[in-house]
Motif scaffolding. Structure first.
Motif, short mmCIF file in Angstrom:
data_model
loop_
_atom_site.label_atom_id
_atom_site.label_comp_id
_atom_site.label_asym_id
_atom_site.label_seq_id
_atom_site.Cartn_x
_atom_site.Cartn_y
_atom_site.Cartn_z
N ALA A 96 20.62 45.52 33.83
CA ALA A 96 21.19 46.86 34.24
C ALA A 96 22.35 46.36 35.21
CB ALA A 96 20.41 47.95 34.96
N LYS A 97 21.87 45.51 36.31
CA LYS A 97 22.64 44.77 37.08
C LYS A 97 24.02 44.03 36.74
CE LYS A 97 22.65 42.12 41.49
NZ LYS A 97 22.94 43.00 42.58
N TRP A 98 23.70 43.34 35.68
CA TRP A 98 24.74 42.11 35.31
C TRP A 98 25.62 42.49 34.01
CZ3 TRP A 98 26.37 38.68 38.24
CH2 TRP A 98 25.80 38.18 39.58
N LEU A 99 25.09 43.42 33.37
CA LEU A 99 25.56 43.77 32.04
C LEU A 99 26.28 45.02 31.80
CD1 LEU A 99 23.08 41.64 30.78
CD2 LEU A 99 25.13 41.38 29.50
N PRO A 100 27.10 45.15 31.14
CA PRO A 100 27.81 44.28 30.04
C PRO A 100 28.64 43.17 30.73
CG PRO A 100 28.96 46.34 30.03
CD PRO A 100 27.72 46.65 30.99
N VAL A 101 28.93 42.13 30.02
CA VAL A 101 29.45 41.04 30.56
C VAL A 101 30.90 41.44 31.16
CG1 VAL A 101 30.79 38.90 29.91
CG2 VAL A 101 28.54 39.48 28.92
N ASN A 102 31.38 41.07 32.34
CA ASN A 102 32.70 41.42 32.99
C ASN A 102 33.97 40.74 32.09
OD1 ASN A 102 30.47 41.32 35.18
ND2 ASN A 102 31.91 43.10 35.66
N SER A 103 33.71 39.50 31.94
CA SER A 103 34.75 38.74 31.21
C SER A 103 34.26 37.81 30.36
CB SER A 103 35.80 37.91 32.37
OG SER A 103 36.57 37.12 31.75
N TYR A 104 34.83 37.65 29.13
CA TYR A 104 34.32 36.75 27.95
C TYR A 104 35.75 35.97 27.56
CZ TYR A 104 31.44 35.36 24.04
OH TYR A 104 30.66 34.44 22.98
N ILE A 105 35.41 34.69 27.62
CA ILE A 105 36.62 33.98 27.22
C ILE A 105 36.28 33.26 25.99
CG2 ILE A 105 38.15 31.93 27.77
CD1 ILE A 105 38.77 33.35 30.49
N GLY A 106 36.98 32.90 24.76
CA GLY A 106 36.42 32.27 23.85
C GLY A 106 37.54 32.00 22.66
N LYS A 151 52.23 34.85 43.77
CA LYS A 151 52.40 34.32 42.62
C LYS A 151 50.85 33.83 41.59
CE LYS A 151 54.47 32.65 38.99
NZ LYS A 151 54.83 33.54 37.79
N VAL A 152 50.39 32.88 42.56
CA VAL A 152 49.12 32.47 42.27
C VAL A 152 48.08 33.64 41.84
CG1 VAL A 152 47.15 30.86 42.45
CG2 VAL A 152 49.45 30.27 43.05
N THR A 153 48.03 34.55 42.93
CA THR A 153 47.15 35.79 42.90
C THR A 153 47.28 36.41 41.53
OG1 THR A 153 46.97 35.70 45.38
CG2 THR A 153 46.31 37.56 44.35
N ASP A 154 48.69 36.90 41.58
CA ASP A 154 48.74 37.55 40.34
C ASP A 154 48.85 36.77 38.80
OD1 ASP A 154 49.77 39.45 41.76
OD2 ASP A 154 51.95 39.12 41.63
N ASP A 155 48.62 35.68 38.90
CA ASP A 155 48.87 34.73 37.63
C ASP A 155 47.47 34.69 37.21
OD1 ASP A 155 51.39 34.54 37.26
OD2 ASP A 155 51.87 32.63 37.85
N ILE A 156 46.41 34.31 38.04
CA ILE A 156 45.19 33.66 37.55
C ILE A 156 44.44 35.15 36.79
CG2 ILE A 156 43.01 33.39 38.34
CD1 ILE A 156 44.07 31.38 40.41
N PRO A 157 44.39 36.21 37.28
CA PRO A 157 43.90 37.36 36.34
C PRO A 157 44.45 37.34 34.99
CG PRO A 157 44.14 38.27 38.74
CD PRO A 157 45.06 36.70 38.54
N SER A 158 45.67 37.28 35.03
CA SER A 158 46.47 37.10 33.51
C SER A 158 46.30 35.91 32.70
CB SER A 158 47.73 37.49 33.60
OG SER A 158 48.55 36.80 34.30
N LEU A 159 45.48 34.83 33.28
CA LEU A 159 45.15 33.69 32.67
C LEU A 159 46.69 32.75 32.80
CD1 LEU A 159 42.58 34.44 29.92
CD2 LEU A 159 42.32 34.24 32.44
N SER A 160 47.50 33.25 33.32
CA SER A 160 48.82 32.55 33.32
C SER A 160 48.68 31.20 34.16
CB SER A 160 50.00 33.37 33.78
OG SER A 160 49.95 34.39 32.84
N TYR A 161 47.98 30.10 33.86
CA TYR A 161 47.50 29.15 34.75
C TYR A 161 48.57 28.14 34.89
CZ TYR A 161 42.53 30.89 33.96
OH TYR A 161 41.79 31.71 33.89
N ASN A 162 49.23 27.88 33.80
CA ASN A 162 50.49 26.82 33.81
C ASN A 162 51.42 27.51 34.89
OD1 ASN A 162 51.03 29.22 32.09
ND2 ASN A 162 52.69 28.02 30.95
N THR A 163 51.66 28.71 34.99
CA THR A 163 52.86 29.17 35.83
C THR A 163 52.48 29.18 37.24
OG1 THR A 163 52.31 31.31 35.46
CG2 THR A 163 54.05 30.49 34.10
N ALA A 164 50.87 29.26 37.42
CA ALA A 164 50.46 29.26 38.93
C ALA A 164 50.60 27.87 39.17
CB ALA A 164 48.91 29.63 38.83
#
Length: 836
Positions: free
Chosen positions: A559-569, A696-709
């Motif tokens: 109940a505390k941890w699920l559902p998963v907040n972020s899943y990447i695959g 810029k980095v704060t905005d880019d990481i959540p959108s997974l725009s790592y290269n531009t960060a």
């Protein structure tokens, strides 16, 4: 030929020893429990899940590290934002890949897999992932697959698990069943062997009962749109009608047709109906024959004595084809059964054929063929000289009876013809009216159909969790009592599959012969094992509860941890794995075990990396071994480079010579921090650039725009180091925090040297001042008569007059603007064009 990684020189900063620093901080993280998650009391829980890997003997692939690093960056960012982050990892270690490799090298998988896992763990720890290793799991651990078997029993209790004889794709080389997706151009995707069709007793899950919910819920999910669309296509909803065709018996046909319709030498004992599903009920007046799949249960009944040999031979030939080949095969073959059915619209008899282009797995396994308006039906009718009738024509057509030399498949600006009282209606109107008319006469009903089929979960292999079922002659099929779980996979020395289609577990007689748990009589175990997709369908539920042996998942932790907040695959799992885990979650929700019915709140698919423009493969000799690169460059450089290759959700091209640029960035960071001054004030222009970089980095990481960060941080470093200036501490301290998710080891070391308390990942994320985002000055391009003549600096917000004055004050520009000014074109903040 790929350039060796050892041929690229790198200028190393004095004192920056990645190997020593990374060892130091990995040891410290473990000793201090830095990555241990307080699952019970942690505030603001955030579950950052990555798809767990298959632990191959070759070790960690660079594609694995690309995926895991992207997830790790996102998880570390959330921790810096104040979340308690849980980032677990385990191993999807059962299945045919492990078993085949074990057979190839002559090692038992029970010996091979633990070694592979040890190697994977070593490599993953070197990568500096923020994994809480206390919650590591493997699907091959009886403590895990006990609950995989429990999950099977929950579906069985709810009537969602059943066994039936079904047509399957069979690989004669791997000796196992293949899903349709595993057959490419009629061949096994793993080994290339030509695939056959077999009929085997298989266990299925009724995922089709959940098709509507699985489809509808997609609209509510924060997932990659490409992934959601792939699932929509796979589920494949279609609305139409189920129409009943009554088989014509001997008396209805009359004496002249007697020879054609004698069924096994006798009259039909009772009426026989053939049900077909169609999305085009408006074309029923053009249905000139029916086609049954070769596996259709009515084929035997409907075949006349005169046609029996021909039909039997055809069915035998069809059985040798795999299902996928039948779907794409353009050659039309078939055989007449000798029987007829009544078209309920025209009331005329139409012949019933058997053909392999109709599949038992879709719809009802029978179709009404409308050759005038369907390409496959037209080709079939042409080959076998069957009637082709037009029942749809362009609106206003003066020749509705004109013969067709090709199927007419248009549905816009058309109307129905040759359809009795429905003539002249649009296709849309005719669909509704004809269904209603047929339904009123008990010949049809509206239905929603799906392309999705029930999930075949049984495999005739060794390396998997035994299916928890017992067969008793007296009691029938009996589920293993939950108290008797796990049904432990026995050690079978000869685990090589054979061509019988029977699992190697059938050789372990002392294991499969058991007492019936219901009556106490002689019984035997199911010898099939379950599909590895079942192992991975629920693993995310287990991670927080790996310390519990009495429940699959602890209610309070869940109940505390699920559902998963972020899943990447990977997008290769966009359909099956994600669909199956959604299905099992819905079942567990309906059974009262879970309070939610969707497992992953947010899903993002990462891209794929290639090397020097080509897909990585052993045959090309261009596979990247992460160990070599970590040895040479350090994990921080390698992690950051992988994220700099290109957009994370698209992937990029791995080029050895480009790694050095990322290493130089970390070298400069190291030097800048260690040499930073505390005296005096920081440079205002540099601070302005810092605040812009933080945003810029704060905005880019959540959108997974790592290269531009990363690019933004590199650009900032150029500003900090311009003219070999010495940075102020205030200019570089926040940069250490920005870099930390990408290069965690060097960030920890620099944070410590800056006097930071505890881990940099507990220091918080730097903020920015919106007022500092606006430039004091802007650079304008200056043209004279449309030709570029230079640039000028003017105050931000400066008007045209100020810009012209500044331009004319520059001798290099003014000399081209002599004479009266005819016109000025001014684009604020960008361009000044003086026309003279």
């Amino acid at each position: 030929m790929t350039e060796s990684i050892h041929q690229t020189p790198v200028e190393e900063s004095p004192g920056y020893d990645p190997a020593a620093i990374e060892r130091k901080w990995q040891d410290r993280w473990e000793a201090r429990g830095t990555n241990h998650t307080d699952l019970a009391a942690g505030a603001r829980p955030f579950y950052a899940l990555m798809m767990f890997p298959y632990p191959s003997a070759e070790g960690l692939h660079v594609g694995n590290l690309f995926a895991f690093t992207g997830n790790d960056i996102y998880g570390r960012f959330q921790r810096l934002q104040g979340h308690t982050v849980f980032e677990p990892l385990g191993y999807d270690a059962f299945g045919i890949h492990s078993e085949n490799f074990a057979l190839k090298v002559g090692t038992h998988p029970a010996d091979l897999i633990p070694r592979n896992i040890d190697n994977f763990r070593r490599q993953l720890k070197r990568a500096g992932l923020m994994v809480d290793w206390r919650h590591e799991l493997s699907t091959t651990d009886p403590r895990y697959y006990k609950w995989t078997q429990w999950l099977f029993l929950q579906l069985y209790k709810r009537g969602l698990a059943y066994k039936k004889r079904a047509a399957v794709n069979w690989c004669p080389n791997d000796k196992t069943v293949l899903a349709n997706e595993q057959v490419i151009a009629g061949a096994c995707e793993r080994c290339g062997a030509l695939v056959e069709q077999r009929f085997l007793e298989q266990w299925f899950f009724r995922i089709t009962d959940y098709a509507g919910r699985l489809l509808d819920n997609l609209d509510t999910l924060d997932w990659s749109e490409s992934t959601k669309q792939a699932q929509r296509n796979w589920i494949g909803q279609s609305e139409g009608a189920e129409i009943t065709f009554r088989v014509q018996d001997l008396e209805e046909l009359g004496g002249a047709a007697t020879a054609a319709v004698v069924l096994t030498g006798e009259y039909l004992a009772e009426p026989v109906d053939i049900r077909v599903f169609t999305t085009r009920p408006d074309t029923i007046f053009g249905a000139t024959y029916l086609v049954l799949a070769p596996e259709h249960p009515l084929v035997e009944t409907l075949t006349t004595e005169a046609q029996r040999d021909a039909v039997s031979a055809y069915r035998e030939r069809s059985a040798k084809q795999d299902i996928v080949t039948r779907k794409v095969n353009k050659e039309k073959t078939g055989v007449f059964t000798g029987s007829f059915a009544i078209n309920p619209a025209t009331r005329r008899p139409i012949p019933i054929w058997v053909a392999d282009y109709v599949l038992m797995e879709y719809g009802t396994g029978a179709i009404m063929a409308v050759p005038g308006h369907d390409e496959r039906d037209f080709e079939f009718a042409t080959v076998f000289d069957l009637p082709i009738v037009r029942v749809v024509a362009p609106a206003g057509s003066s020749h509705p009876h004109a013969p067709l030399d090709a199927p007419f498949i248009e549905s816009e600006n058309v109307h129905v013809v040759n359809s009795g009282t429905f003539d002249g209606m649009s296709v849309a109107d005719a669909k509704g009216e004809i269904i209603a008319w047929l339904a009123a006469n008990n010949h049809a009903r509206r239905v929603v159909n799906y392309r999705l089929h029930d999930w075949c979960i049984s495999r005739q292999r060794y390396w998997g969790p035994p299916i928890p079922i017992i067969y008793c002659e007296k009691c029938g099929t009996v589920p293993v009592p939950e108290s008797d779980l796990p049904v432990v996979l026995p050690h079978v020395e000869d685990f090589k599959p054979d061509d019988t289609g029977v699992s190697p577990l059938a050789r372990a007689e002392s294991w499969y012969r058991v007492t019936c748990p219901t009556c106490g009589g002689q019984a035997r175990r199911e010898t099939d094992v379950s599909d590895t997709f079942l192992d991975s369908a629920w693993y995310f539920l287990r991670y927080p509860s790996t310390d519990f042996d009495d429940v699959p998942f602890d209610p309070s932790l869940t109940a505390k941890w699920l559902p998963v907040n972020s899943y990447i695959g990977g997008n290769e799992h966009a359909v099956l794995h994600l669909l199956y885990s959604r299905f099992t979650t819905m079942v567990l929700h309906d059974a009262g075990h879970l309070a939610f019915e969707e497992p992953y709140t947010r899903f993002r698919a990462h891209g794929m990396i290639v090397r020097d423009g080509a897909k990585m493969s052993k045959s090309r000799g261009n596979v990247v071994n992460p160990d070599e690169y970590v040895d040479r460059w350090g994990a921080d450089t390698f992690r950051t480079y992988l994220m700099f290759l290109g957009p994370y959700q698209e992937g990029g091209d791995f080029r050895d010579q480009s790694v050095a640029g990322v290493r130089r960035f970390l070298d400069r960071l190291w030097t800048s921090v260690l040499d930073a001054r505390s005296e005096g004030a920081p440079d205002t222009a540099v601070l302005r650039k810092l605040h812009q970089t933080i945003k810029k980095v704060t905005d880019d990481i959540p959108s997974l725009s790592y290269n531009t960060a990363i690019a933004a941080m590199m650009e900032y470093m150029n500003v900090v180091r311009r003219g070999e200036r010495v940075a102020h501490r205030a200019e570089v301290e926040p940069l250490v925090q920005l870099v930390s998710p990408f290069a965690p080891h060097i960030a920890e070391e620099l944070w410590e040297r800056l006097g930071g308390n505890g881990s940099v990942f507990d220091s918080g994320w730097p903020g920015y001042d919106p007022a500092m985002l606006v430039e004091d000055t802007v650079t304008l391009a200056v043209q004279v008569n449309g030709k570029m003549r230079g640039t000028i600096q003017v105050p931000a917000g400066a008007g045209q007059d100020v810009a012209v004055a500044a331009a004319m004050a520059e001798p290099a520009i003014a000399k081209f603007a002599a004479g009266p000014t005819k016109k000025v074109i001014f684009v604020p903040g960008r361009l000044l064009n003086i026309i003279v």
